[in-house]
Design a protein around this motif. Sequence first.
Motif, mmCIF file in Angstrom:
data_model
loop_
_atom_site.group_PDB
_atom_site.id
_atom_site.type_symbol
_atom_site.label_atom_id
_atom_site.label_comp_id
_atom_site.label_asym_id
_atom_site.label_seq_id
_atom_site.Cartn_x
_atom_site.Cartn_y
_atom_site.Cartn_z
ATOM 1 N N LYS A 175 -91.128 -46.553 -35.415
ATOM 2 C CA LYS A 175 -90.915 -45.517 -35.074
ATOM 3 C C LYS A 175 -88.997 -45.098 -34.738
ATOM 4 C CE LYS A 175 -94.261 -47.182 -32.026
ATOM 5 N NZ LYS A 175 -94.309 -47.962 -30.503
ATOM 6 N N VAL A 176 -87.941 -45.305 -35.507
ATOM 7 C CA VAL A 176 -86.922 -45.708 -35.563
ATOM 8 C C VAL A 176 -86.372 -44.988 -37.441
ATOM 9 C CG1 VAL A 176 -83.840 -46.305 -35.418
ATOM 10 C CG2 VAL A 176 -85.878 -47.364 -34.423
ATOM 11 N N LYS A 177 -86.287 -43.138 -37.276
ATOM 12 C CA LYS A 177 -86.134 -41.816 -38.531
ATOM 13 C C LYS A 177 -84.306 -42.137 -38.572
ATOM 14 C CE LYS A 177 -89.428 -39.615 -39.261
ATOM 15 N NZ LYS A 177 -90.008 -39.574 -40.154
ATOM 16 N N ALA A 178 -84.160 -42.426 -39.679
ATOM 17 C CA ALA A 178 -83.431 -41.833 -39.965
ATOM 18 C C ALA A 178 -83.448 -39.984 -40.347
ATOM 19 C CB ALA A 178 -82.649 -42.416 -41.694
ATOM 20 N N LEU A 179 -81.836 -39.314 -39.932
ATOM 21 C CA LEU A 179 -82.451 -37.672 -39.664
ATOM 22 C C LEU A 179 -81.255 -37.426 -40.763
ATOM 23 C CD1 LEU A 179 -82.531 -36.796 -35.891
ATOM 24 C CD2 LEU A 179 -84.109 -37.339 -37.768
ATOM 25 N N GLY A 180 -80.115 -38.098 -41.250
ATOM 26 C CA GLY A 180 -78.927 -37.672 -41.915
ATOM 27 C C GLY A 180 -78.002 -38.932 -42.650
ATOM 28 N N PRO A 181 -77.134 -38.588 -43.331
ATOM 29 C CA PRO A 181 -76.361 -40.578 -43.233
ATOM 30 C C PRO A 181 -76.072 -41.096 -42.160
ATOM 31 C CG PRO A 181 -75.158 -37.898 -44.004
ATOM 32 C CD PRO A 181 -76.729 -37.593 -43.472
ATOM 33 N N HIS A 182 -75.682 -39.824 -41.290
ATOM 34 C CA HIS A 182 -75.173 -40.785 -40.069
ATOM 35 C C HIS A 182 -75.645 -40.423 -39.016
ATOM 36 C CE1 HIS A 182 -71.322 -41.964 -41.909
ATOM 37 N NE2 HIS A 182 -71.650 -40.770 -42.251
ATOM 38 N N LEU A 183 -76.709 -40.503 -38.285
ATOM 39 C CA LEU A 183 -77.326 -39.541 -37.222
ATOM 40 C C LEU A 183 -78.889 -40.577 -37.387
ATOM 41 C CD1 LEU A 183 -77.513 -37.575 -35.601
ATOM 42 C CD2 LEU A 183 -78.438 -36.109 -37.088
ATOM 43 N N LEU A 184 -79.474 -41.298 -36.260
ATOM 44 C CA LEU A 184 -80.561 -41.640 -36.231
ATOM 45 C C LEU A 184 -81.197 -41.535 -34.872
ATOM 46 C CD1 LEU A 184 -79.523 -45.583 -36.640
ATOM 47 C CD2 LEU A 184 -81.172 -44.603 -37.832
ATOM 48 N N MET A 185 -83.465 -41.343 -35.020
ATOM 49 C CA MET A 185 -83.412 -41.272 -33.524
ATOM 50 C C MET A 185 -84.897 -41.891 -33.668
ATOM 51 S SD MET A 185 -85.056 -36.990 -33.013
ATOM 52 C CE MET A 185 -86.855 -37.251 -34.625
ATOM 53 N N ALA A 186 -84.947 -42.230 -32.265
ATOM 54 C CA ALA A 186 -85.862 -43.636 -32.036
ATOM 55 C C ALA A 186 -86.802 -42.180 -31.350
ATOM 56 C CB ALA A 186 -85.555 -44.472 -31.483
ATOM 57 N N HIS A 187 -88.302 -42.627 -31.209
ATOM 58 C CA HIS A 187 -89.282 -41.805 -30.440
ATOM 59 C C HIS A 187 -90.804 -42.410 -30.047
ATOM 60 C CE1 HIS A 187 -91.831 -42.001 -34.544
ATOM 61 N NE2 HIS A 187 -90.884 -42.019 -35.229
ATOM 62 N N SER A 188 -90.991 -41.965 -29.094
ATOM 63 C CA SER A 188 -92.010 -42.349 -28.649
ATOM 64 C C SER A 188 -93.147 -41.494 -27.682
ATOM 65 C CB SER A 188 -91.412 -44.089 -27.274
ATOM 66 O OG SER A 188 -90.604 -42.901 -26.469
#
Length: 194
Positions: free
Chosen positions: A34-47
């Motif tokens: 549930k933690v997606k890497a959106l770019g080389p320096h960007l992360l997003m956890a979703h729920s």
Amino acid sequence: METSFALTGKGYVIIASDTTAARSIVKMKIDEDKVKALGPHLLMAHSGEPGDTLQFAEYVERNIRLYNIRHNYSLSPSAAASWVRRSLAESLRSRHPYSVNLLLGGYDVPAKEPHLYWIDYLGTMSEVPFGAHGYGSYFALSLLDRYHNPDASLEEGIATLKRCIDEVAKRLIVSPSKYTVKVVDKDGVREIEV
């Protein structure tokens, strides 16, 4: 029963999320990332709602990648968070709103500083030093408030995160057994074991 935590430190952001996919009292999967890497320096956890979270996370990932391809420039964490917030707010005013809560963290390479954004399903956004979503937030936010240090090393940040995970395991009746933990810093995104 989803749980996600995030905290900033000296030059990094740590984001952790449980790996359980469940509906009501049924556990369907125990290895959901549930933690997606959106770019080389960007992360997003979703729920949130299972279909909404997956669809919205992929929508965000693809659009941020498209921006990078079109402009040959990666979005900063603050620009990405603003775009995500606007997308959630626009969907809220449509016939099919997304029921998604997000923790978006990244490292701003030109400014050399980490950023963490707490975003909820209503399109509310706030830049925070630490954040949590889900049932685990009832227990973790007080620990993060007590033990978070903005100048902490990565090892100290991981120790604070372990305290949160242990407290949720001790206090929550249906506690998650496994977490995905990722770090973003000047070197990029990487997954770590806790």
